[in-house]
Design a protein around this motif. Sequence first.
Motif, short mmCIF file in Angstrom:
data_model
loop_
_atom_site.label_atom_id
_atom_site.label_comp_id
_atom_site.label_asym_id
_atom_site.label_seq_id
_atom_site.Cartn_x
_atom_site.Cartn_y
_atom_site.Cartn_z
N GLN A 85 0.36 4.04 13.55
CA GLN A 85 -0.70 4.44 12.62
C GLN A 85 -0.27 4.24 11.17
O GLN A 85 -1.07 3.82 10.32
CB GLN A 85 -1.10 5.89 12.85
CG GLN A 85 -2.32 6.32 12.05
CD GLN A 85 -3.55 5.48 12.34
OE1 GLN A 85 -3.90 5.29 13.51
NE2 GLN A 85 -4.19 4.96 11.30
N ARG A 86 0.98 4.52 10.86
CA ARG A 86 1.47 4.34 9.50
C ARG A 86 1.37 2.86 9.10
O ARG A 86 1.04 2.53 7.97
CB ARG A 86 2.91 4.83 9.41
CG ARG A 86 3.49 4.81 8.02
CD ARG A 86 4.89 5.41 8.03
NE ARG A 86 4.85 6.85 7.92
CZ ARG A 86 5.76 7.68 8.42
NH1 ARG A 86 6.77 7.20 9.12
NH2 ARG A 86 5.66 8.97 8.25
N SER A 87 1.65 1.96 10.04
CA SER A 87 1.56 0.53 9.73
C SER A 87 0.12 0.08 9.56
O SER A 87 -0.16 -0.82 8.77
CB SER A 87 2.24 -0.29 10.84
OG SER A 87 1.45 -0.39 12.01
N VAL A 88 -0.79 0.68 10.31
CA VAL A 88 -2.21 0.36 10.15
C VAL A 88 -2.68 0.80 8.77
O VAL A 88 -3.45 0.10 8.10
CB VAL A 88 -3.04 1.04 11.26
CG1 VAL A 88 -4.54 0.88 10.99
CG2 VAL A 88 -2.68 0.43 12.63
N ASP A 89 -2.17 1.94 8.30
CA ASP A 89 -2.56 2.45 6.99
C ASP A 89 -1.93 1.65 5.85
O ASP A 89 -2.54 1.50 4.79
CB ASP A 89 -2.14 3.92 6.86
CG ASP A 89 -2.90 4.83 7.80
OD1 ASP A 89 -3.97 4.41 8.30
OD2 ASP A 89 -2.42 5.95 8.06
N ASP A 90 -0.71 1.15 6.05
CA ASP A 90 0.00 0.43 4.98
C ASP A 90 0.84 -0.69 5.59
O ASP A 90 2.06 -0.58 5.71
CB ASP A 90 0.89 1.40 4.19
CG ASP A 90 1.41 0.80 2.89
OD1 ASP A 90 1.31 -0.44 2.72
OD2 ASP A 90 1.94 1.55 2.05
N SER A 144 -0.48 -4.10 16.63
CA SER A 144 -0.46 -3.38 15.36
C SER A 144 0.50 -4.07 14.40
O SER A 144 1.40 -4.81 14.82
CB SER A 144 0.01 -1.93 15.58
OG SER A 144 1.36 -1.92 16.01
N TYR A 187 2.00 11.30 11.30
CA TYR A 187 2.51 10.21 12.12
C TYR A 187 3.52 10.68 13.17
O TYR A 187 4.29 9.87 13.69
CB TYR A 187 3.15 9.15 11.22
CG TYR A 187 2.23 8.66 10.12
CD1 TYR A 187 1.11 7.91 10.43
CD2 TYR A 187 2.48 8.97 8.80
CE1 TYR A 187 0.25 7.45 9.44
CE2 TYR A 187 1.63 8.51 7.79
CZ TYR A 187 0.52 7.75 8.12
OH TYR A 187 -0.32 7.31 7.13
N ARG A 277 -6.68 6.00 19.52
CA ARG A 277 -6.36 5.41 18.22
C ARG A 277 -6.30 3.89 18.30
O ARG A 277 -5.86 3.33 19.31
CB ARG A 277 -5.03 5.94 17.71
CG ARG A 277 -5.05 7.41 17.36
CD ARG A 277 -3.69 7.89 16.89
NE ARG A 277 -2.69 7.79 17.95
CZ ARG A 277 -1.52 8.43 17.92
NH1 ARG A 277 -1.21 9.19 16.89
NH2 ARG A 277 -0.67 8.30 18.91
#
Length: 321
Positions: A85-90, A144, A187, A277
Amino acid sequence: MRILITGGAGFIGANLCRTLAESADVSDLVVLDDLSTGAAANLAGLRLDVRLDVRLGSILDREALDGAMDGCDAVVHLAAIPSVQRSVDDPVRSHLANASGTIEVLEAARRHGNVHVITASSSSVYGATPTLPKHEQLATRPLSPYAASKLAAEAYTLAYGHSYGLPTLALRFFNVYGPLQRPGHAYAAAIPAFIDAALTGNAITVHGDGEQSRDFTYVDTVAAVITDAIARGVSDPEPVNLAFGTRTTLNELLAAIGDVISARDGPPIRVEHVARRAGDVVHSQADGTRLAKLFPTISAVDLVTGLRSTVEWMSADIDAR
């Protein structure tokens, strides 16, 4: 031996430091960490006769990396920005830390006399490939930016082995869990998030129906494999799964956590299901054949034993907050 651990103040890194500190082959441990996800407190209480050199810095800083690498016999490259999720956000930040950072580590290893490099890859590189269990010859299909960045890190590591004769080992981690893995942020990994909610009487949030499955690996098992790889100088021209072929659904995991907590007279667990997710893999299970050939003396800590140790640590951590 003098060993460098990038990301050594993180969850896996700090547990690895404890295992390495108990090895008769290790005299010096150097930790390079920017503390973006780790904590210096994780390194408290190491064996006193091992010299510990903790350096605050980034693997993207060549001067800091060269200083940490100087005189080392091996480097365990764990520094990364974790979380799908952190990689999807940034995605750019994940790429810089995970892919570009790995090239910097490999280049530093070359500059310092072809230091043995062990790199942490991830089971997420298999992505949407439906075959189970996942063996290392399968095509990779990252879902991802995180998975793509870890595949790049792995590929660069192996390419440096082929191109420059650098002794390298790329290990694909599968859902590592255990003490020092903290919840409390957006995360957080599944097991610490589940246990924290259960111990504090809150509902456990599950993304999807809970029938997605994982090959959970206790952190002490990971540390044992890496310690053996360092001691014997193990390298391999292909990636190696670091897991043992177990397959546990999240619903089965929740039942096991509930049993462990109930045995401690803890509260019954409550579960709340929400939407799945983006980027999450449905099923993950390793083929551990190559791992067993390379590390025949290592056996896995079973899930219930690992959960008991994790619950014990997390309970104490909650009491200390």
